[in-house]
Motif scaffolding. Structure first.
Motif, mmCIF file in Angstrom:
data_model
loop_
_atom_site.group_PDB
_atom_site.id
_atom_site.type_symbol
_atom_site.label_atom_id
_atom_site.label_comp_id
_atom_site.label_asym_id
_atom_site.label_seq_id
_atom_site.Cartn_x
_atom_site.Cartn_y
_atom_site.Cartn_z
ATOM 1 N N ARG A 32 -0.067 7.933 4.776
ATOM 2 C CA ARG A 32 -1.422 7.384 4.963
ATOM 3 C C ARG A 32 -1.374 6.001 5.611
ATOM 4 N NH1 ARG A 32 -1.814 9.754 -0.258
ATOM 5 N NH2 ARG A 32 -3.344 11.445 -0.372
ATOM 6 N N ARG A 65 2.210 2.378 -3.253
ATOM 7 C CA ARG A 65 1.183 2.913 -4.149
ATOM 8 C C ARG A 65 0.567 4.208 -3.625
ATOM 9 N NH1 ARG A 65 -0.896 -0.474 -8.019
ATOM 10 N NH2 ARG A 65 -2.898 0.627 -7.925
ATOM 11 N N LEU A 66 0.318 4.288 -2.325
ATOM 12 C CA LEU A 66 -0.426 5.414 -1.757
ATOM 13 C C LEU A 66 0.448 6.401 -0.993
ATOM 14 C CD1 LEU A 66 -3.513 3.449 -0.338
ATOM 15 C CD2 LEU A 66 -3.275 4.532 -2.584
ATOM 16 N N LEU A 108 0.828 -1.209 0.000
ATOM 17 C CA LEU A 108 0.000 0.000 0.000
ATOM 18 C C LEU A 108 0.863 1.260 0.000
ATOM 19 C CD1 LEU A 108 -3.007 -0.620 2.423
ATOM 20 C CD2 LEU A 108 -3.021 -0.531 -0.062
#
Length: 399
Positions: A285, A280-281, A277
């Protein structure tokens, strides 16, 4: 002719083994504490003091890792660390309170170079787009090690006694030190550079400069605050979860160790999941999400009592494992991104120093709360507060 460096998967496998063996310093005595208490007279609730002493030892060697890596090489640094760590663990087999304290300090001195040394070795071989995943896979050795200790140590203690169990865990560290020797020719090629200053004062000056990064880089400072907050939950949970189940819920030692192993297995899965994650993000976050999950799991453990179904307790432990144990790889990848060129090991050592200072206080505070209140609820409440502070700190960092 300069030897070619080993392939990245082989480096990762070696560093996973180092982290796996390194967890013996933290968990061998706490996991076996209920079995040791009857013979040694040392209360199992004092396991937090053991964790603090391990970190006290790590504070001695951790800040020196960056300069010593440049002189000896990362692989040799880790080999020495594994040898010291194994000797420290083995000393606990004596069972005397003084030996247990010395064991924690010496094992901690061995553990101090593990994280910055591993980050140094892998940083130069990691593509930027896969940084979080690679660092998380490397760090998967931490929950894997915790899982091995949590499952193996009680089982060996039941079969052969707790002293034999301690010596078996120590032997894992010695075996890893020997196993990584073939990597040295290809990875320690910059050791003993001509003209490098090797005196103690030079090492101390360079270590102090690395610690100064926490004052000059606000994002690295925020990441450090988060790491300290999340680390309180991670190590207090890992240290006390077995004793909590045995003392408060009436769980058997073997079953409690199994539940901790399941939680650490969730940490392995969590490290990979959060890393994917984060690539990608973005790391911010993901790290905030880990803090929220750890706070909810800590709250559940604070409320847990004898009437709770063990499935719910095990579930809360697995959530805590996935979050409070699963964030480290993403954090270390972010530290490598923020570090000045060529100073990944130094920046990681600086962060680890602040982390260790926090661990000197937090686990003993958990033990103190048990003594004051007669239960583990206040200790897990402290974990909830700590991860909340950490989540707020990292939420304000640069994306």
């Amino acid at each position: 002719m300069t030897p070619a460096p080993p392939a990245l998967p082989l480096i990762m496998l070696a560093l996973m083994a180092v982290h796996l063996a390194g967890m013996g310093a933290f968990l061998t005595v706490p996991v076996l504490a209920p079995a040791m208490a009857a013979e040694t007279g040392v209360p199992a609730s004092l396991a937090g003091l053991h964790t603090a002493l391990v970190y006290a030892g790590a504070l001695v060697t951790g800040p020196l890792t960056g300069p010593l890596i440049r002189r000896w090489g990362g692989v040799r640094m880790l080999q020495v660390a594994m040898g010291v760590l194994g000797c420290g663990i083995a000393l606990a087999a004596l069972g005397h309170p003084v030996a247990l304290a010395a064991s924690a300090l010496i094992a901690g001195m061995g553990h101090g170079p593990v994280t910055p040394g591993g980050s140094h070795l892998i940083a130069a071989h990691t593509p930027a787009r896969r940084r979080a995943l690679v660092f998380s896979l490397k760090q998967a050795g931490v929950p894997l090690g915790a899982m091995v200790v949590a499952a193996l140590a009680p089982a060996l203690a039941l079969l052969f006694g707790w002293r034999a169990s301690i010596l078996c865990i120590a032997c894992i560290a010695f075996a890893v030190a020997l196993a990584i020797q073939p990597l040295r020719a290809g990875l320690d090629i910059e050791r003993d550079r001509p003209g490098a200053s090797t005196g103690l004062l030079a090492v101390l000056r360079e270590s102090a400069a690395h610690l100064g990064l926490l004052r000059t880089d606000k994002d690295l400072a925020r990441l450090t605050v988060m790491a300290c907050g999340y680390g309180i939950a991670q190590f207090c949970f890992s240290t006390f979860f077995v004793a909590f189940q045995v003392a408060s819920l009436g769980t058997s030692l073997a079953e409690a160790g199994l539940f901790l192993a399941l939680a650490q297995a969730s940490g392995v899965v969590g490290r990979v999941f959060w890393a994917l994650l984060a690539d990608r993000l973005g790391a911010t976050r993901v790290l905030v999400a880990c803090g929220v999950g750890a706070a909810l799991a800590g709250l559940a453990l604070a409320l847990a009592g004898p009437g709770w179904p063990m499935l719910l307790v095990a579930g809360a432990g697995m959530v805590m494992g996935a979050t409070a144990v699963g964030w480290n790889g993403v954090m270390l990848a972010e530290a490598a991104r923020l570090a000045p060129p060529g100073q990944v090991g130094g920046a990681t050592a600086a962060l680890s120093f602040a982390f260790g200072m926090t661990m000197l206080v937090a686990p003993p505070a958990f033990s103190g709360l048990i003594g004051l209140t007669g239960s583990y609820a206040a200790g897990f409440g402290m974990c909830v507060v700590a991860v909340t502070v950490g989540a707020v700190a990292i939420a304000g960092a640069r994306r």
